[in-house]
Each structure stands twice: as structure tokens, then as C-alpha cells.
Motif scaffolding. Structure first.
Motif, PDB file in Angstrom:
ATOM      1  N   ARG A  48       0.833  -1.204   0.000  1.00 48.17           N
ATOM      2  CA  ARG A  48       0.000   0.000   0.000  1.00 48.17           C
ATOM      3  C   ARG A  48       0.868   1.255   0.000  1.00 48.17           C
ATOM      4  NH1 ARG A  48      -2.970  -3.172   3.454  1.00 48.17           N
ATOM      5  NH2 ARG A  48      -2.160  -2.164   5.314  1.00 48.17           N
ATOM      6  N   ALA A  49       1.900   1.245   0.828  1.00 47.39           N
ATOM      7  CA  ALA A  49       2.801   2.403   0.877  1.00 47.39           C
ATOM      8  C   ALA A  49       3.491   2.589  -0.474  1.00 47.39           C
ATOM      9  CB  ALA A  49       3.834   2.228   1.985  1.00 47.39           C
ATOM     10  N   ALA A  50       3.896   1.495  -1.087  1.00 40.83           N
ATOM     11  CA  ALA A  50       4.554   1.579  -2.397  1.00 40.83           C
ATOM     12  C   ALA A  50       3.600   2.122  -3.443  1.00 40.83           C
ATOM     13  CB  ALA A  50       5.080   0.208  -2.807  1.00 40.83           C
ATOM     14  N   TYR A  51       2.326   1.727  -3.373  1.00 39.88           N
ATOM     15  CA  TYR A  51       1.351   2.245  -4.330  1.00 39.88           C
ATOM     16  C   TYR A  51       1.166   3.746  -4.150  1.00 39.88           C
ATOM     17  CZ  TYR A  51      -2.835   3.199  -6.940  1.00 39.88           C
ATOM     18  OH  TYR A  51      -3.720   3.753  -7.814  1.00 39.88           O
ATOM     19  N   LEU A  52       1.127   4.195  -2.903  1.00 44.70           N
ATOM     20  CA  LEU A  52       0.996   5.632  -2.661  1.00 44.70           C
ATOM     21  C   LEU A  52       2.209   6.389  -3.190  1.00 44.70           C
ATOM     22  CD1 LEU A  52      -0.529   5.651   0.926  1.00 44.70           C
ATOM     23  CD2 LEU A  52      -1.674   6.255  -1.214  1.00 44.70           C
ATOM     24  N   LEU A  53       3.367   5.750  -3.152  1.00 45.72           N
ATOM     25  CA  LEU A  53       4.578   6.386  -3.674  1.00 45.72           C
ATOM     26  C   LEU A  53       4.603   6.429  -5.194  1.00 45.72           C
ATOM     27  CD1 LEU A  53       7.347   4.872  -1.395  1.00 45.72           C
ATOM     28  CD2 LEU A  53       6.687   7.268  -1.540  1.00 45.72           C
ATOM     29  N   THR A  54       4.155   5.346  -5.836  1.00 43.03           N
ATOM     30  CA  THR A  54       4.300   5.238  -7.289  1.00 43.03           C
ATOM     31  C   THR A  54       3.046   5.606  -8.062  1.00 43.03           C
ATOM     32  OG1 THR A  54       3.606   2.912  -7.313  1.00 43.03           O
ATOM     33  CG2 THR A  54       5.976   3.363  -7.021  1.00 43.03           C
ATOM     34  N   GLY A  55       1.863   5.347  -7.496  1.00 44.56           N
ATOM     35  CA  GLY A  55       0.617   5.585  -8.211  1.00 44.56           C
ATOM     36  C   GLY A  55       0.317   4.527  -9.247  1.00 44.56           C
ATOM     37  N   ASP A  56       1.056   3.426  -9.236  1.00 46.48           N
ATOM     38  CA  ASP A  56       0.880   2.365 -10.220  1.00 46.48           C
ATOM     39  C   ASP A  56       1.113   1.017  -9.530  1.00 46.48           C
ATOM     40  OD1 ASP A  56       2.718   0.597 -12.399  1.00 46.48           O
ATOM     41  OD2 ASP A  56       0.853   1.452 -13.191  1.00 46.48           O
ATOM     42  N   HIS A  57       0.193   0.079  -9.744  1.00 48.71           N
ATOM     43  CA  HIS A  57       0.300  -1.209  -9.053  1.00 48.71           C
ATOM     44  C   HIS A  57       1.554  -1.984  -9.460  1.00 48.71           C
ATOM     45  CE1 HIS A  57      -3.465  -1.073  -6.901  1.00 48.71           C
ATOM     46  NE2 HIS A  57      -4.065  -0.627  -8.000  1.00 48.71           N
ATOM     47  N   HIS A  58       1.870  -1.994 -10.750  1.00 48.09           N
ATOM     48  CA  HIS A  58       3.046  -2.751 -11.209  1.00 48.09           C
ATOM     49  C   HIS A  58       4.340  -2.121 -10.696  1.00 48.09           C
ATOM     50  CE1 HIS A  58       0.534  -5.284 -13.633  1.00 48.09           C
ATOM     51  NE2 HIS A  58      -0.027  -4.220 -14.182  1.00 48.09           N
ATOM     52  N   ALA A  59       4.413  -0.814 -10.751  1.00 48.23           N
ATOM     53  CA  ALA A  59       5.601  -0.125 -10.232  1.00 48.23           C
ATOM     54  C   ALA A  59       5.721  -0.338  -8.723  1.00 48.23           C
ATOM     55  CB  ALA A  59       5.535   1.372 -10.553  1.00 48.23           C
ATOM     56  N   ALA A  60       4.579  -0.380  -8.027  1.00 47.91           N
ATOM     57  CA  ALA A  60       4.599  -0.620  -6.580  1.00 47.91           C
ATOM     58  C   ALA A  60       5.139  -2.013  -6.273  1.00 47.91           C
ATOM     59  CB  ALA A  60       3.196  -0.452  -6.001  1.00 47.91           C
ATOM     60  N   GLU A  61       4.709  -3.011  -7.056  1.00 52.59           N
ATOM     61  CA  GLU A  61       5.224  -4.374  -6.855  1.00 52.59           C
ATOM     62  C   GLU A  61       6.728  -4.418  -7.067  1.00 52.59           C
ATOM     63  OE1 GLU A  61       3.093  -6.979  -9.460  1.00 52.59           O
ATOM     64  OE2 GLU A  61       1.178  -6.598  -8.467  1.00 52.59           O
ATOM     65  N   ASP A  62       7.201  -3.754  -8.129  1.00 56.82           N
ATOM     66  CA  ASP A  62       8.641  -3.705  -8.394  1.00 56.82           C
ATOM     67  C   ASP A  62       9.390  -3.021  -7.263  1.00 56.82           C
ATOM     68  OD1 ASP A  62       8.196  -4.942 -10.823  1.00 56.82           O
ATOM     69  OD2 ASP A  62       8.361  -3.087 -12.002  1.00 56.82           O
ATOM     70  N   LEU A  63       8.814  -1.951  -6.748  1.00 55.03           N
ATOM     71  CA  LEU A  63       9.459  -1.202  -5.675  1.00 55.03           C
ATOM     72  C   LEU A  63       9.581  -2.048  -4.411  1.00 55.03           C
ATOM     73  CD1 LEU A  63      10.636   1.480  -4.685  1.00 55.03           C
ATOM     74  CD2 LEU A  63       8.310   2.201  -4.138  1.00 55.03           C
ATOM     75  N   VAL A  64       8.512  -2.730  -4.043  1.00 55.02           N
ATOM     76  CA  VAL A  64       8.555  -3.577  -2.843  1.00 55.02           C
ATOM     77  C   VAL A  64       9.572  -4.697  -3.028  1.00 55.02           C
ATOM     78  CG1 VAL A  64       7.240  -5.198  -1.418  1.00 55.02           C
ATOM     79  CG2 VAL A  64       6.208  -3.044  -2.108  1.00 55.02           C
ATOM     80  N   GLN A  65       9.550  -5.344  -4.193  1.00 58.07           N
ATOM     81  CA  GLN A  65      10.483  -6.454  -4.433  1.00 58.07           C
ATOM     82  C   GLN A  65      11.937  -5.978  -4.395  1.00 58.07           C
ATOM     83  OE1 GLN A  65       9.823  -9.735  -4.577  1.00 58.07           O
ATOM     84  NE2 GLN A  65       7.760  -9.087  -4.030  1.00 58.07           N
ATOM     85  N   SER A  66      12.209  -4.835  -5.001  1.00 56.58           N
ATOM     86  CA  SER A  66      13.578  -4.311  -4.996  1.00 56.58           C
ATOM     87  C   SER A  66      14.028  -3.961  -3.579  1.00 56.58           C
ATOM     88  CB  SER A  66      13.669  -3.071  -5.884  1.00 56.58           C
ATOM     89  OG  SER A  66      13.409  -3.407  -7.223  1.00 56.58           O
ATOM     90  N   ALA A  67      13.131  -3.351  -2.819  1.00 59.69           N
ATOM     91  CA  ALA A  67      13.476  -2.982  -1.438  1.00 59.69           C
ATOM     92  C   ALA A  67      13.714  -4.231  -0.595  1.00 59.69           C
ATOM     93  CB  ALA A  67      12.373  -2.125  -0.835  1.00 59.69           C
ATOM     94  N   LEU A  68      12.846  -5.230  -0.742  1.00 60.97           N
ATOM     95  CA  LEU A  68      13.022  -6.466   0.030  1.00 60.97           C
ATOM     96  C   LEU A  68      14.308  -7.192  -0.360  1.00 60.97           C
ATOM     97  CD1 LEU A  68       9.349  -7.785   0.167  1.00 60.97           C
ATOM     98  CD2 LEU A  68      10.704  -6.866   2.062  1.00 60.97           C
TER      99      LEU A  68
END
Length: 180
Positions: free
Chosen positions: A24-44
Motif C-alpha cells: 500500500r505504501a509503495a502504491y501511494l509512492l508510485t501511483g501504479d500497481h506494477h511499479a509498486a510491486e517492483d518497488l517492494v520487491q527491490s526494497a526487500l
């Protein structure tokens, strides 16, 4: 290490427990579900490298900071450099007066809600909590949360009908529909 041993004890449990909130936090940062998934995966993936040091402190804070830093780096790389032209482009931007008026109208409409109604809307549609979670957070019943949600949305539709586009559901309704 034998077969089946966990090289990163607790990491899988952490991701299972906190993954939805991080998404959810990643989605608020990116505004895009796919970009949010990429962001979470990269951070993890970055956090996993330091898991032994991080796990006993504040692993969620570390992941969130990593997400914020990664998003800023990605944003800087994607940013299109400004180009100077002999004449300004013919397209106009959004009307700043309309934007300010819209924000003021929304603020006034939200001010017309009771504190409980406003809290329920924030918990349900911004924090993405279920009715049961919101009820637990507010110390009331699920029925009370449903009633406050209904009353608050009705009041917003009445006090600021021009905020709702008739062709699309209201933002809160889109959030509810998107979850089902």
C-alpha cells in the motif's frame, strides 16, 4: 547448512505479515500497481542482504526507507530534462484557481463530517482497513463502522455533489470496488 534450513530466519514471516502494508505504501509512492510491486520487491531484495543486522531492530522502517530512496532514484532517472523552446507550447496546464477551489470545497465538505465519520473514511479508504479492523481501531462494532461510512459518504454527496463525477464512482467507492 542442511537442506531445508532457513538462511534468513524470520524474513519469510516478516514479508507475509507486513507485505500488504508495504505494498500500500509503495502504491501511494508510485501511483501504479506494477511499479509498486517492483518497488517492494527491490526494497526487500536489498533488505535481505542485511537481514541478520536488520531483523532485531526495525525491519519495516528499514524497508520503508529503502523504498523511499529507491523511488526517488527511479524518479530522478525517469525525469525528462526541461527543453527550452523559442515559443511557449500552445497547451495550457490545469487551472490553478479551479484546483484551489476544488481543494477548499473538499476541505469544507470533510469539515462537515463528525470526527468519527472522518476517522472511519480515513481508516477504510486511505489506510485500507477492513470494516472489522477499523472497528477494532476505533473500539466500536462493525455495524457502527458501516453506519458511519454510509452516513459520511451520503453527506459528502449531498454537501459537495460536484466533487463526484457521475460517469465514475466516487474515490471511496472505487477503493471499495477495487478491493473486491
Amino acid at each position: 547448512m542442511g537442506v531445508g534450513e532457513d538462511r534468513y530466519p524470520g524474513f519469510r514471516d516478516f514479508v507475509s505479515a507486513r507485505g500488504p502494508a508495504l505494498s500500500r505504501a509503495a502504491y501511494l509512492l508510485t501511483g501504479d500497481h506494477h511499479a509498486a510491486e517492483d518497488l517492494v520487491q527491490s526494497a526487500l531484495a536489498r533488505v535481505l542482504r542485511h537481514w541478520r543486522k536488520v531483523r532485531d531492530g526495525d525491519p519495516e522502517g528499514y524497508v520503508r526507507r529503502t523504498m523511499y530512496h529507491l523511488q526517488m532514484s527511479w524518479w530522478r532517472r525517469r525525469r525528462v530534462p526541461e527543453r527550452l523552446a523559442a515559443a511557449p507550447p500552445d497547451r495550457g496546464g490545469p487551472d490553478p484557481h479551479r484546483t484551489i477551489a476544488l481543494r477548499m470545497t473538499l476541505d469544507q465538505a470533510l469539515d462537515g463530517l463528525s470526527p468519527r465519520q472522518r476517522a472511519v473514511l480515513v481508516l477504510r479508504f486511505y489506510e485500507d482497513m477492513t470494516e472489522a479492523q477499523a472497528a477494532a481501531m476505533l473500539g466500536c462494532s462493525v455495524g457502527t463502522v458501516k453506519r458511519h461510512t454510509h452516513d459520511a459518504l451520503s453527506r459528502l454527496r449531498t454537501t459537495a455533489p460536484h466533487l463526484v463525477d457521475e460517469d465514475r464512482p466516487a474515490p471511496a467507492e472505487r477503493a471499495v470496488r477495487g478491493r473486491s
